[in-house]
Design a protein around this motif. Structure first.
Motif, PDB file in Angstrom:
ATOM      1  N   ALA A  59     -17.867 -11.574  23.489  1.00 19.33           N
ATOM      2  CA  ALA A  59     -18.047 -12.252  24.774  1.00 19.33           C
ATOM      3  C   ALA A  59     -16.826 -13.062  25.163  1.00 19.33           C
ATOM      4  CB  ALA A  59     -19.279 -13.160  24.710  1.00 19.33           C
ATOM      5  N   VAL A  60     -16.055 -13.529  24.191  1.00 22.22           N
ATOM      6  CA  VAL A  60     -14.910 -14.394  24.477  1.00 22.22           C
ATOM      7  C   VAL A  60     -13.634 -13.594  24.681  1.00 22.22           C
ATOM      8  CG1 VAL A  60     -13.406 -16.169  23.486  1.00 22.22           C
ATOM      9  CG2 VAL A  60     -15.881 -16.390  23.307  1.00 22.22           C
ATOM     10  N   GLY A  61     -13.401 -12.561  23.878  1.00 16.49           N
ATOM     11  CA  GLY A  61     -12.108 -11.897  23.862  1.00 16.49           C
ATOM     12  C   GLY A  61     -11.964 -10.692  24.750  1.00 16.49           C
ATOM     13  N   THR A  62     -13.016 -10.281  25.425  1.00 14.26           N
ATOM     14  CA  THR A  62     -12.949  -9.069  26.238  1.00 14.26           C
ATOM     15  C   THR A  62     -12.277  -9.343  27.581  1.00 14.26           C
ATOM     16  OG1 THR A  62     -14.944  -8.191  25.204  1.00 14.26           O
ATOM     17  CG2 THR A  62     -14.317  -7.255  27.339  1.00 14.26           C
ATOM     18  N   ASP A  63     -11.389  -8.418  27.971  1.00  8.89           N
ATOM     19  CA  ASP A  63     -10.720  -8.464  29.277  1.00  8.89           C
ATOM     20  C   ASP A  63      -9.961  -9.767  29.489  1.00  8.89           C
ATOM     21  OD1 ASP A  63     -11.712  -5.947  29.906  1.00  8.89           O
ATOM     22  OD2 ASP A  63     -13.539  -6.756  30.795  1.00  8.89           O
ATOM     23  N   ARG A  64      -9.213 -10.159  28.474  1.00  7.32           N
ATOM     24  CA  ARG A  64      -8.348 -11.331  28.584  1.00  7.32           C
ATOM     25  C   ARG A  64      -6.899 -10.872  28.544  1.00  7.32           C
ATOM     26  NH1 ARG A  64     -11.625 -15.543  30.176  1.00  7.32           N
ATOM     27  NH2 ARG A  64     -13.518 -15.567  28.916  1.00  7.32           N
ATOM     28  N   GLY A  65      -6.115 -11.244  29.519  1.00  3.27           N
ATOM     29  CA  GLY A  65      -4.692 -10.968  29.500  1.00  3.27           C
ATOM     30  C   GLY A  65      -4.342  -9.505  29.663  1.00  3.27           C
ATOM     31  N   PHE A  66      -3.209  -9.102  29.063  1.00  2.53           N
ATOM     32  CA  PHE A  66      -2.629  -7.786  29.310  1.00  2.53           C
ATOM     33  C   PHE A  66      -2.366  -7.075  27.980  1.00  2.53           C
ATOM     34  CE2 PHE A  66      -1.470 -10.774  32.612  1.00  2.53           C
ATOM     35  CZ  PHE A  66      -1.874 -10.101  33.759  1.00  2.53           C
ATOM     36  N   ASP A  67      -2.705  -5.806  27.949  1.00  2.33           N
ATOM     37  CA  ASP A  67      -2.596  -5.004  26.737  1.00  2.33           C
ATOM     38  C   ASP A  67      -1.173  -4.470  26.600  1.00  2.33           C
ATOM     39  OD1 ASP A  67      -2.978  -3.471  24.522  1.00  2.33           O
ATOM     40  OD2 ASP A  67      -4.348  -2.037  25.456  1.00  2.33           O
ATOM     41  N   ALA A  68      -0.497  -4.862  25.522  1.00  6.08           N
ATOM     42  CA  ALA A  68       0.863  -4.386  25.283  1.00  6.08           C
ATOM     43  C   ALA A  68       0.917  -3.194  24.341  1.00  6.08           C
ATOM     44  CB  ALA A  68       1.710  -5.525  24.704  1.00  6.08           C
ATOM     45  N   TYR A  69      -0.188  -2.858  23.698  1.00  8.66           N
ATOM     46  CA  TYR A  69      -0.176  -1.813  22.681  1.00  8.66           C
ATOM     47  C   TYR A  69       0.208  -0.423  23.204  1.00  8.66           C
ATOM     48  CZ  TYR A  69      -1.924  -4.641  18.837  1.00  8.66           C
ATOM     49  OH  TYR A  69      -2.027  -5.563  17.833  1.00  8.66           O
ATOM     50  N   PRO A  70      -0.110  -0.037  24.439  1.00 12.05           N
ATOM     51  CA  PRO A  70       0.301   1.306  24.882  1.00 12.05           C
ATOM     52  C   PRO A  70       1.802   1.544  24.829  1.00 12.05           C
ATOM     53  CG  PRO A  70      -1.403   0.451  26.341  1.00 12.05           C
ATOM     54  CD  PRO A  70      -1.019  -0.670  25.422  1.00 12.05           C
ATOM     55  N   LEU A  71       2.597   0.481  24.788  1.00 11.55           N
ATOM     56  CA  LEU A  71       4.049   0.659  24.748  1.00 11.55           C
ATOM     57  C   LEU A  71       4.570   0.856  23.327  1.00 11.55           C
ATOM     58  CD1 LEU A  71       5.162  -2.115  27.277  1.00 11.55           C
ATOM     59  CD2 LEU A  71       4.953   0.336  27.701  1.00 11.55           C
ATOM     60  N   ARG A  72       3.771   0.580  22.322  1.00 14.83           N
ATOM     61  CA  ARG A  72       4.246   0.638  20.943  1.00 14.83           C
ATOM     62  C   ARG A  72       4.201   2.070  20.399  1.00 14.83           C
ATOM     63  NH1 ARG A  72       1.857  -2.514  16.636  1.00 14.83           N
ATOM     64  NH2 ARG A  72       3.958  -2.997  15.902  1.00 14.83           N
ATOM     65  N   THR A  73       5.217   2.394  19.644  1.00 15.20           N
ATOM     66  CA  THR A  73       5.229   3.647  18.904  1.00 15.20           C
ATOM     67  C   THR A  73       5.697   3.350  17.480  1.00 15.20           C
ATOM     68  OG1 THR A  73       7.528   4.207  19.431  1.00 15.20           O
ATOM     69  CG2 THR A  73       5.833   4.917  21.006  1.00 15.20           C
ATOM     70  N   THR A  74       5.568   4.327  16.602  1.00 11.93           N
ATOM     71  CA  THR A  74       6.031   4.115  15.225  1.00 11.93           C
ATOM     72  C   THR A  74       7.543   3.970  15.152  1.00 11.93           C
ATOM     73  OG1 THR A  74       6.055   6.520  14.924  1.00 11.93           O
ATOM     74  CG2 THR A  74       4.082   5.323  14.202  1.00 11.93           C
ATOM     75  N   SER A  75       8.247   4.535  16.096  1.00 11.99           N
ATOM     76  CA  SER A  75       9.709   4.437  16.084  1.00 11.99           C
ATOM     77  C   SER A  75      10.206   3.158  16.757  1.00 11.99           C
ATOM     78  CB  SER A  75      10.322   5.656  16.782  1.00 11.99           C
ATOM     79  OG  SER A  75       9.865   5.736  18.126  1.00 11.99           O
ATOM     80  N   THR A  76       9.442   2.632  17.703  1.00 13.15           N
ATOM     81  CA  THR A  76       9.838   1.388  18.393  1.00 13.15           C
ATOM     82  C   THR A  76       8.639   0.435  18.422  1.00 13.15           C
ATOM     83  OG1 THR A  76       9.271   2.364  20.537  1.00 13.15           O
ATOM     84  CG2 THR A  76      11.582   2.516  19.831  1.00 13.15           C
ATOM     85  N   PRO A  77       8.250  -0.114  17.263  1.00 11.69           N
ATOM     86  CA  PRO A  77       7.068  -0.980  17.248  1.00 11.69           C
ATOM     87  C   PRO A  77       7.325  -2.381  17.778  1.00 11.69           C
ATOM     88  CG  PRO A  77       8.001  -0.831  15.058  1.00 11.69           C
ATOM     89  CD  PRO A  77       8.798   0.100  15.915  1.00 11.69           C
ATOM     90  N   TRP A  78       8.596  -2.812  17.797  1.00  9.99           N
ATOM     91  CA  TRP A  78       8.870  -4.207  18.165  1.00  9.99           C
ATOM     92  C   TRP A  78       9.876  -4.349  19.297  1.00  9.99           C
ATOM     93  CZ3 TRP A  78       5.234  -6.875  16.090  1.00  9.99           C
ATOM     94  CH2 TRP A  78       4.713  -6.520  14.838  1.00  9.99           C
ATOM     95  N   HIS A  79      10.782  -3.389  19.452  1.00  2.00           N
ATOM     96  CA  HIS A  79      11.821  -3.501  20.479  1.00  2.00           C
ATOM     97  C   HIS A  79      11.875  -2.197  21.275  1.00  2.00           C
ATOM     98  CE1 HIS A  79      13.492  -7.214  18.768  1.00  2.00           C
ATOM     99  NE2 HIS A  79      13.265  -6.647  17.601  1.00  2.00           N
ATOM    100  N   LEU A  80      11.840  -2.316  22.592  1.00  2.00           N
ATOM    101  CA  LEU A  80      11.932  -1.146  23.460  1.00  2.00           C
ATOM    102  C   LEU A  80      13.130  -1.331  24.391  1.00  2.00           C
ATOM    103  CD1 LEU A  80       8.702  -1.723  22.929  1.00  2.00           C
ATOM    104  CD2 LEU A  80       8.456   0.242  24.436  1.00  2.00           C
ATOM    105  N   PRO A  81      14.162  -0.499  24.256  1.00  2.00           N
ATOM    106  CA  PRO A  81      15.346  -0.633  25.109  1.00  2.00           C
ATOM    107  C   PRO A  81      15.094  -0.058  26.500  1.00  2.00           C
ATOM    108  CG  PRO A  81      15.604   1.233  23.651  1.00  2.00           C
ATOM    109  CD  PRO A  81      14.294   0.580  23.281  1.00  2.00           C
ATOM    110  N   GLU A  82      16.017  -0.351  27.399  1.00  2.00           N
ATOM    111  CA  GLU A  82      16.021   0.209  28.754  1.00  2.00           C
ATOM    112  C   GLU A  82      14.664   0.013  29.434  1.00  2.00           C
ATOM    113  OE1 GLU A  82      17.274   4.228  28.437  1.00  2.00           O
ATOM    114  OE2 GLU A  82      19.266   3.733  27.659  1.00  2.00           O
ATOM    115  N   LEU A  83      14.244  -1.230  29.446  1.00  2.67           N
ATOM    116  CA  LEU A  83      12.983  -1.584  30.099  1.00  2.67           C
ATOM    117  C   LEU A  83      13.130  -1.543  31.614  1.00  2.67           C
ATOM    118  CD1 LEU A  83      10.082  -2.832  29.966  1.00  2.67           C
ATOM    119  CD2 LEU A  83      11.210  -5.068  30.009  1.00  2.67           C
TER     120      LEU A  83
END
Length: 462
Positions: free
Chosen positions: A123-147
């Motif tokens: 009830a508390v954590g649903t639909d809060r803020g913005f999901d960043a996980y779709p941008l993550r991959t195993t090759s670029t889990p923390w830094h994504l160039p050319e944003l």
């Protein structure tokens, strides 16, 4: 969603990130995106914890949301403002997030914290803020160039507590009150008591209050600003110990958060690379408390130990005390924030502390329930209270031991020794409140080769 490992970044991915940074220099024209665990909900595993959702984040003071952190230079170059929703595209994937302009952020780097945007997190954590996980991959889990940053026409309301309960003067009288005091070690060596010279303490006889001798205990607190990291552990510990309710994002945006401790964040120097200061602020338990003289029902009174007590059963909600408090540390239950109906919530609360209802004022009590527990035990055993035997919730949880509580009448106590330091000073001493909680000013030893915009002593901006 992928789980962020506790190690955050292992050696291999750290090396890959460093190689990527060397290969593709990030600039305002070609920024990169950095993904990081959130300082409160981490990778999302704590998203359903209302205490952590409402806990202001150490730097932005945001609650209930994450945001895309960008520097003032990047915002100016791209025409962005705080609250503007932008589309982030990298590696053929895209998400949306609201912008937060953040001083000290690297100009070529935007940061988005993980853990938000969950569709099934209670009830508390649903639909809060913005999901960043779709941008993550195993090759670029923390830094994504050319944003790619594409502003949209939409805005998003963000709840930040930074400017709530402001202690500075406004308008024609606006001036720095030197709330945070800091200097370099060179200044300290030439002027050890620089912090005391930055303020004015009225003479002892400049008061209408009668003199009072504390023959027993005289409780007080000292907070070392050199040690405080702004981690918010004291804020959450105080909330758990004292049955402090959460109020929700809408009420926070109205300035009605109920935390008894707030961590004020100050910048010193230019916006590009400012020096950062954290200052915990709670009830000062003033010796000449301005809240006590205006309460028409004596709901806030002075104890024989020097505590500024709150008698909840007497409070009728005039809020005169909050209006008269220069530190803005009193909290008022505008609505019935506590749930008295759900049985399972009874297990959440501390049975030694009253659960407040609508229309009642509350604030820090120096954990008076802990004080009384030890006093009763010492009286029963016919012995004195040892220094450090009473530990407030904030003191007990502080990982850097920045908070020290004790008996000022005990000359051998740790708190008495800290208050004897030339770095010790009180907030707003010029208004003659004579606070029992004081601070030790910061002393830094900067490397001249790394000197930036900051310095000291100087002006600090919230």
């Amino acid at each position: 969603a992928p789980v962020v490992e506790d190690a955050l970044v292992d050696g291999a991915s750290a090396a890959a990130a460093a190689e990527l940074a060397r290969a593709v220099p990030a600039t305002v024209d070609s920024p990169e995106l950095t993904l990081r665990p959130d300082p409160t909900v981490w990778d999302g595993r704590f998203a359903n914890n209302a205490w952590l959702q409402e806990c202001p984040k150490p730097l932005t003071k945001l609650t209930w949301d994450n945001a895309l952190l960008v520097s003032p230079a990047l915002a100016a170059a791209r025409g962005l403002e705080t609250g503007r929703v932008v589309e982030l595209a990298a590696g053929g994937r895209s998400v949306e997030a609201a912008v937060w302009i953040h001083p000290g952020q690297a100009d070529g780097t935007a940061t988005l914290h993980l853990g938000y945007g969950r569709t099934r997190a209670g009830a508390v954590g649903t639909d809060r803020g913005f999901d960043a996980y779709p941008l993550r991959t195993t090759s670029t889990p923390w830094h994504l160039p050319e944003l790619e940053l594409t502003p949209t026409e939409r805005t998003y309301a963000l709840a930040s507590t930074q400017l709530h309960h402001n202690m500075e003067l406004e308008g024609a009288e606006a001036t720095s009150r030197h709330l945070v005091r800091s200097a370099t070690i060179d200044t300290y060596e030439h002027e050890p008591d620089f912090a005391q010279h930055m303020g004015h303490t009225p003479a002892d006889d400049m008061t209408l209050y009668p003199a009072w001798e504390y023959e027993g205990h005289a409780w007080g607190m000292a907070i070392d600003l050199n040690a405080c990291t702004g981690c918010n552990a004291c804020v959450v510990a105080c909330q758990a110990e004292n049955n402090i309710p959460v109020v929700g994002k809408d009420q926070v945006m109205l300035g009605r958060e109920m935390h008894w401790i707030r961590i004020d964040r100050y910048y010193e120097g230019g916006l590009a690379a400012p020096t950062l200061h954290h200052q915990p602020v709670m009830c000062m338990h003033c010796e000449a408390a301005p809240c006590e003289v205006v309460c028409p029902v004596a709901a806030t009174v002075h104890s024989e130990d020097g505590l500024n007590d709150m008698v909840y059963n007497r409070c009728v909600g005039t809020r005169y005390c909050a209006n008269n408090c220069p530190y803005k540390v009193r909290r008022f239950n505008f609505l019935l924030y506590n749930d008295f109906e759900t049985p399972v919530l009874e297990l959440l609360r501390n049975p030694d502390v009253t659960v407040r209802s609508r229309g009642v004022m509350e604030k820090c009590t120096y954990c008076v329930q802990r004080i009384n527990k030890v006093k009763i035990a010492a009286r029963r055993d016919d012995r004195p209270i040892a220094d450090g035997e009473i530990r407030t919730a904030c003191e007990e949880v502080c990982p850097s031991e920045a908070i020290v509580f004790g008996d000022l009448n005990d000359e051998d106590s740790r708190v008495a020794a800290l208050k004897a330091s030339p770095l010790d000073y009180g907030l707003l001493e010029d208004v003659n409140t004579r606070p029992r909680t004081t601070y030790l000013a910061k002393v830094s030893n900067p490397n001249p080769a790394l000197a930036g915009d900051g310095g000291g002593p100087g002006e600090h901006h919230g």
